[in-house]
Design an enzyme around this catalytic site. Structure first.
Site, PDB file in Angstrom:
ATOM      1  N   GLU A  45       0.892  -1.169   0.000  1.00 14.59           N
ATOM      2  CA  GLU A  45       0.000   0.000   0.000  1.00 14.59           C
ATOM      3  C   GLU A  45       0.918   1.203   0.000  1.00 14.59           C
ATOM      4  O   GLU A  45       1.431   1.597   1.042  1.00 14.59           O
ATOM      5  CB  GLU A  45      -0.875   0.025   1.263  1.00 14.59           C
ATOM      6  N   CYS A  86      -2.427   8.683   2.614  1.00 18.43           N
ATOM      7  CA  CYS A  86      -2.206   8.234   1.237  1.00 18.43           C
ATOM      8  C   CYS A  86      -3.430   8.542   0.377  1.00 18.43           C
ATOM      9  O   CYS A  86      -3.301   8.761  -0.816  1.00 18.43           O
ATOM     10  CB  CYS A  86      -1.855   6.755   1.197  1.00 18.43           C
TER      11      CYS A  86
HETATM   12  P1  NDP Z   1       8.741   5.338   4.659  1.00 21.16           P
HETATM   13  O1  NDP Z   1       8.017   4.750   3.533  1.00 21.16           O
HETATM   14  O2  NDP Z   1      10.211   5.461   4.546  1.00 21.16           O
HETATM   15  O3  NDP Z   1       8.392   4.516   5.986  1.00 21.16           O
HETATM   16  C1  NDP Z   1       7.337   3.576   6.082  1.00 21.16           C
HETATM   17  C2  NDP Z   1       7.839   2.310   6.753  1.00 21.16           C
HETATM   18  O4  NDP Z   1       8.802   1.677   5.912  1.00 21.16           O
HETATM   19  C3  NDP Z   1       8.564   2.575   8.067  1.00 21.16           C
HETATM   20  O5  NDP Z   1       8.311   1.517   8.954  1.00 21.16           O
HETATM   21  C4  NDP Z   1      10.017   2.576   7.651  1.00 21.16           C
HETATM   22  O6  NDP Z   1      10.900   2.306   8.701  1.00 21.16           O
HETATM   23  C5  NDP Z   1      10.027   1.481   6.607  1.00 21.16           C
HETATM   24  N1  NDP Z   1      11.103   1.536   5.637  1.00 21.16           N
HETATM   25  C6  NDP Z   1      11.636   2.624   5.042  1.00 21.16           C
HETATM   26  N2  NDP Z   1      12.582   2.271   4.170  1.00 21.16           N
HETATM   27  C7  NDP Z   1      12.678   0.922   4.199  1.00 21.16           C
HETATM   28  C8  NDP Z   1      13.500  -0.043   3.533  1.00 21.16           C
HETATM   29  N3  NDP Z   1      14.397   0.319   2.634  1.00 21.16           N
HETATM   30  N4  NDP Z   1      13.333  -1.330   3.835  1.00 21.16           N
HETATM   31  C9  NDP Z   1      12.405  -1.708   4.736  1.00 21.16           C
HETATM   32  N5  NDP Z   1      11.611  -0.861   5.408  1.00 21.16           N
HETATM   33  C10 NDP Z   1      11.731   0.446   5.134  1.00 21.16           C
HETATM   34  O7  NDP Z   1       8.104   6.753   4.985  1.00 21.16           O
HETATM   35  P2  NDP Z   1       8.784   8.054   5.620  1.00 21.16           P
HETATM   36  O8  NDP Z   1       8.412   8.109   7.025  1.00 21.16           O
HETATM   37  O9  NDP Z   1      10.238   8.148   5.326  1.00 21.16           O
HETATM   38  O10 NDP Z   1       8.009   9.185   4.793  1.00 21.16           O
HETATM   39  C11 NDP Z   1       8.515   9.626   3.547  1.00 21.16           C
HETATM   40  C12 NDP Z   1       7.413   9.822   2.529  1.00 21.16           C
HETATM   41  O11 NDP Z   1       6.752   8.586   2.336  1.00 21.16           O
HETATM   42  C13 NDP Z   1       6.294  10.769   2.932  1.00 21.16           C
HETATM   43  O12 NDP Z   1       6.619  12.081   2.637  1.00 21.16           O
HETATM   44  C14 NDP Z   1       5.151  10.262   2.115  1.00 21.16           C
HETATM   45  O13 NDP Z   1       5.210  10.828   0.829  1.00 21.16           O
HETATM   46  C15 NDP Z   1       5.413   8.787   2.017  1.00 21.16           C
HETATM   47  N6  NDP Z   1       4.590   8.005   2.973  1.00 21.16           N
HETATM   48  C16 NDP Z   1       3.419   7.530   2.498  1.00 21.16           C
HETATM   49  C17 NDP Z   1       2.586   6.829   3.317  1.00 21.16           C
HETATM   50  C18 NDP Z   1       1.294   6.350   2.786  1.00 21.16           C
HETATM   51  O14 NDP Z   1       0.432   5.904   3.558  1.00 21.16           O
HETATM   52  N7  NDP Z   1       1.106   6.403   1.488  1.00 21.16           N
HETATM   53  C19 NDP Z   1       2.890   6.576   4.732  1.00 21.16           C
HETATM   54  C20 NDP Z   1       4.174   7.111   5.134  1.00 21.16           C
HETATM   55  C21 NDP Z   1       4.964   7.803   4.263  1.00 21.16           C
HETATM   56  P3  NDP Z   1      11.682   3.506   9.460  1.00 21.16           P
HETATM   57  O15 NDP Z   1      10.650   4.390  10.037  1.00 21.16           O
HETATM   58  O16 NDP Z   1      12.473   2.792  10.475  1.00 21.16           O
HETATM   59  O17 NDP Z   1      12.498   4.175   8.402  1.00 21.16           O
END
Ligand code: NDP
Length: 450
Positions: free
Chosen positions: A225, A259
């Site tokens: 998602e 999202c």
């Molecule tokens: P991320 O997508 O980086 O984080 C979401 C989850 O993924 C967290 O648990 C994070 O862990 C984990 N994660 C990140 N990178 C990796 C990887 N390479 N391998 C495995 N797990 C990973 O979101 P951010 O918080 O960095 O937000 C950045 C942007 O993402 C926002 O500006 C937005 O645009 C988008 N976003 C979209 C969402 C949605 O619902 N569509 C939700 C959140 C973010 P950790 O926190 O430890 O890095």
């Protein structure tokens, strides 16, 4: 160390020691052991646990909401509503889930189809709806007879721990649902581990790609998602009061960090000026402020880094010819950003691929239905979409023409336990919620009988 930082004040109020290699190994071993037991439980036992977890959500509503607001800044009234929604979803699946797992006949009297568990599943979850996103995973896990491991976002470890504690309090056995306090580094190794059978991720496109690549290499199923840059289309036959009010609500939910927020508003040329004037006025009169103050319209963004990401996107938009109204950054502490609007952008230009995760909308003008669909579909995303029109032919054209997992007509897109949730294109694949979400991580066994 992972820190819980209040984005309203910048204060670090808790720190969480990440699990070391031995801790992760113990969690995987426990998950494997519990998976052999939970798969044998009766449907009654599973639904009773879901109801008991729902009771915990209800009983602890205010404390749970407070933790979310402190860790990621959402307004307390939205945090309370999120907690309540979790209880509702848990109860919905406790009541309706068993019917979704009933065996089905194979045509011709050849046998039957059975829904069986697949074992331990890893969930990588984001901070924006820190309870609700997890419940969308936890509920089917319990009901399917699987076990779950949660890697929650680093900034909401307090929430992750509270959820795991409630599962135990509700009578869930050790290992059924474990909160792994880890950053993203160890995720790839966990997915590759033979004891993990599948993975799900909600978050950004880069995080989704990273997890999908590892899971693909390990031949494990993933549900993704990912982001969205949802269109919100307003046509001449729309109820303008409703369209304006709902557009503001859609853009500002969760301080713009959802999202399925309506992020790109698209108004038909005949009503563009009226919509633009009224929407700008309504959107930009809203104020960001203390998320515990009932008077504030929205809270801060989830972190100082998240605010900087949005500010950088606004700079990029201005360089690309966009005119920005509002979106002031208040002086002082806290990751606050007031709502704002970008106009004058080329829908196919530099901002095309950006998911603006903050309270700033983009507004475009469309010549007709086809042009509105063209603009809507121009981004690489395809999660939700909303259309305001009272014309039945137009509604049909949008339903078939919009490349999105969800289309809401005369309302904003929202998630609900009864309907599948998910996207197409770079918004990911697979579905959560409803029976489709429940079935994603199950072994659909064909049983042939002589
Ligand atoms: P991320 O997508 O980086 O984080 C979401 C989850 O993924 C967290 O648990 C994070 O862990 C984990 N994660 C990140 N990178 C990796 C990887 N390479 N391998 C495995 N797990 C990973 O979101 P951010 O918080 O960095 O937000 C950045 C942007 O993402 C926002 O500006 C937005 O645009 C988008 N976003 C979209 C969402 C949605 O619902 N569509 C939700 C959140 C973010 P950790 O926190 O430890 O890095």
């Amino acid at each position: 160390m992972m820190h819980s930082v209040n984005p309203a004040t910048g204060e670090t109020f808790a720190s969480h020691e990440p699990l070391d290699e031995q801790g992760i190994e113990s969690a995987l071993a426990l998950a494997e052991e519990q998976a052999t037991k939970w798969r044998l439980t009766s449907m009654d036992e599973r639904t009773q646990l879901l109801s008991a977890i729902a009771d915990r959500f209800d009983a602890h509503r205010d404390g749970l909401a407070e933790m979310a607001t402190k860790e990621m800044g959402k307004h307390i009234r939205e945090a309370r509503a999120e907690v309540e929604k979790c209880g509702t979803a848990l109860r919905y699946f406790a009541e309706h889930g068993p019917a979704m797992l009933e065996p089905e006949k194979i045509p011709g009297g050849k046998g039957e189809l059975r829904w069986l568990p697949i074992g331990p599943v890893l969930a990588v979850m984001p901070w924006n709806f820190p309870y609700w996103q997890v419940i969308r995973f936890l509920t089917p896990t319990v009901l399917a007879g699987n076990v779950g491991l949660l890697k929650h976002a680093s900034n909401v470890q307090g929430v992750g721990k509270l959820i795991a504690d409630m599962v135990i309090e509700a009578g869930g056995p050790e290992g059924l649902f474990q909160n792994l306090a880890i950053p993203s580094g160890p995720v790839a190794g966990i997915i590759k581990d033979d004891r993990i059978r599948a993975a799900t991720l909600t978050g950004s496109e880069p995080a989704g790609r990273a997890v999908a690549e590892v899971a693909g290499g390990a031949l494990k199923k993933v549900v993704l998602e990912l982001g969205g840059s949802d269109p919100f289309i307003v046509m001449p036959s729309a109820d303008m009061d409703d369209a304006v009010e709902t557009a503001v609500k859609a853009r500002l939910q969760n301080s713009g960090q959802s999202c399925i927020c309506g992020k790109r508003m698209i108004a038909h040329a005949d009503i563009y000026d009226e919509f633009a004037e009224r929407f700008t006025e309504a959107l930009c009169s809203k104020r960001a402020g203390d998320p515990f103050d009932e008077e504030s319209d929205i809270g801060p963004l989830s972190s100082e880094e998240q605010r900087q990401t949005v500010l950088d996107q606004l700079d990029k938009a201005k360089k690309a010819g966009g005119q920005l109204t509002g979106a002031e950054k208040p002086d002082g502490e806290g990751a606050y950003l007031h709502p704002g609007l970008l106009t004058g952008l080329d829908p196919a230009g530099e901002m095309r691929d950006e998911e603006v995760f903050g309270p700033v909308a983009m507004l475009f003008e469309a010549k007709d239905v086809d042009d509105a669909i063209r603009i809507a579909n121009i981004t690489p995303y395809g999660l939700g979409s909303a259309v305001f029109t009272s014309d039945a032919d137009e509604q049909e054209a949008f339903i078939t023409g919009l490349d999105a997992g969800m289309t809401a007509i005369n309302q904003m897109t929202a998630s609900t336990p009864e309907a599948p949730f998910g996207g197409v294109k770079n918004s990911g694949h697979g579905r959560e919620l409803a029976r489709f979400g429940l079935h994603e991580f199950m072994n659909l066994k064909s049983v042939f009988r002589a």
